[in-house]
Design an enzyme around this catalytic site. Structure first.
Site, short mmCIF file in Angstrom:
data_model
loop_
_atom_site.label_atom_id
_atom_site.label_comp_id
_atom_site.label_asym_id
_atom_site.label_seq_id
_atom_site.Cartn_x
_atom_site.Cartn_y
_atom_site.Cartn_z
N CYS A 188 0.75 -1.27 -0.13
CA CYS A 188 0.15 0.06 0.12
C CYS A 188 0.87 1.19 -0.11
CB CYS A 188 -0.95 0.25 1.23
SG CYS A 188 -2.09 -1.50 1.42
N LYS A 361 -9.64 7.63 1.83
CA LYS A 361 -9.91 6.19 1.53
C LYS A 361 -11.54 6.06 2.02
CE LYS A 361 -5.35 4.23 1.77
NZ LYS A 361 -4.68 5.54 1.88
N PHE A 425 1.72 -3.45 4.23
CA PHE A 425 2.12 -4.82 4.45
C PHE A 425 3.74 -4.98 4.47
CE2 PHE A 425 -1.89 -7.51 3.55
CZ PHE A 425 -2.69 -6.62 4.41
#
Length: 439
Positions: A188, A361, A425
């Site tokens: 991300c 988001k 991640f």
């Protein structure tokens, strides 16, 4: 022995290969002159920006495949996109959707910037375009053929059509960009790494301009099955998808997967000024770090994110008090929103109470490897237009997330300096500092 004399050089080409000088590179200024976007909010920068300001969510039910067997059934899909409006039909058939998005956003950005890559500058213009999962849709199609025993039907263009660096490759081929070319694949944080890497390439004199950003279109059955397994995606609001992404809200339960692309044209300041380019703003700092804590969960104390923001500020020569707005990673996951809030408090101390923080988001979902580029575009528009987009679905504030998240309604205010955060991640973190351009 050297003389100890320090000389500053404008580019690497000026550094002597031998001699007594201690080379010290002068930092060149890097500006943004063009932007393009394909998002769940619209095709193009302005349609996406208007939807963002109005809080019109781009999240809805999955329509590309039957998601009824999955726990997460919502997505930020790009709607009304026809690849052949942007890509030659032959290339469209041979490449994955994430490449189509990247080429479309690149065309918008190039048209917006007015940059023409002629033969005399082609080796000084590059492409750095990121992706987290690259061509998963094309992979799924060909893997299905393999399982069905139709090996002869697997496309000869499969490899070149799905691997992550081919968005940058196709863009370079289309525009003749023969300079630095790469593809960060850092989950991300990938697009923010792409922008930061491109910024540094230009700053140190290895290019004059870079086509930079990220693209993602991986949201097929395989990814949704994986999201169900990791329990990272939202599952509580399949019946009301527009309320599913709710960063910093007490009732959040995971992120909303999404797709899209953002491409920016970065140029060395004097190069841009010589051709009379319009300038949206300046990239002034870049930070990158790792939590070194867990493969999927961010460090609960926000340490890695805090170090990353501090690095970006130090690189930019900015005091924390100069930051007006943080475009947060803000994924709507329980741990991430708390840890990002803690990280902001670590860096800004009591000044954190004066900051405005919001999450794009909440409105468009999480575009994975493209998020950082689209959010950088929105951050630059925030600086230019003097409007901070809201964090929607902020109905029941989490007491552990107690900053000013611009709840539910966009806010007019002057903004000169923005930090744009991206965390991924593997504990990877990336932050860029964007500033109002002053000649």
């Amino acid at each position: 022995m050297t003389s100890g004399k320090i000389r500053k050089y404008r580019s690497r080409d000026q550094i002597p290969l031998v001699g007594g000088d201690i080379p010290q590179m002068e930092k060149r200024r890097v500006v943004v002159t063009g932007m393009g976007a394909v998002t769940p909010l619209g095709i193009g920068v302005e349609p996406s920006w208007q939807a963002l300001l109005e809080g019109r969510s781009g999240v809805g039910p999955v329509t590309a495949f039957d998601a009824s067997s999955f726990k997460c059934q919502v997505i930020g899909e790009v709607k009304g996109f026809d690849a052949e409006d942007w890509v030659d039909r032959k290339i469209a058939r041979r490449t994955d959707r994430f490449i189509h998005f990247a080429l479309a956003a690149a065309q918008m950005a190039m048209d917006d910037s007015g940059l023409s890559i002629t033969s005399d500058i082609s080796d000084r213009v590059g492409a750095v375009v990121a992706s987290a999962a690259a061509g998963m849709l094309m992979f799924e199609e060909n893997h299905k053929l393999l399982l069905e025993g139709q090996v002869s039907q697997i496309s000869p263009f499969f490899l070149a059509g799905f691997i992550a660096n081919m968005a940058a490759g196709q863009i370079a081929i289309r525009y003749g960009a023969k300079g630095p070319n790469s593809c960060p694949v850092t989950a991300c944080a990938a697009a923010t790494h792409a922008l930061g890497d491109a910024f540094k390439i230009i700053q140190r004199g290895d290019a004059e301009a870079i086509i930079a950003g990220g693209s993602e279109a991986a949201m097929g059955p395989t990814i949704f099955a994986a999201l169900d397994s990791t329990r990272a995606a939202t599952t509580k609001r399949n019946h009301e998808p527009q309320k599913a992404s709710r960063p910093f809200d007490k009732d959040r339960d995971g992120f909303v997967p999404a797709e899209g692309a953002g491409i920016l044209i970065l140029e060395e300041l004097e190069f841009a000024q010589r051709r009379g380019a319009r300038i949206y703003g300046e990239i002034v700092g870049y930070g990158l770090s790792c939590d070194a804590y867990h493969i999927t969960t961010t460090s609960p104390d926000g340490d890695g994110a805090a170090r990353c923001m501090t690095m970006a500020l130090r690189d930019a020569g900015l005091d924390p008090s100069e930051v007006d707005y943080i475009n947060a990673h803000g994924t709507s996951t329980v741990v991430n929103d708390i840890s990002e809030t803690m990280a902001i408090k670590k860096v800004f101390g009591e000044g954190a109470r004066k900051l405005v923080v919001s999450s794009n988001k909440s409105i468009m979902g999480h575009l994975w490897g493209a998020s950082g580029a689209v959010e950088a575009i929105f951050s630059l528009l925030t600086i230019n237009r003097g409007i901070v987009p809201a964090t929607i679905n902020h109905e029941d504030p989490d007491p552990q997330c107690d900053l000013d998240y611009v709840p539910n309604k966009s806010r007019e205010m002057p903004v000169r300096v923005v930090l744009s955060n991206s965390f991924g991640f593997g504990g990877t973190n990336a932050v860029i500092a964007l500033k109002e351009f002053v000649a």
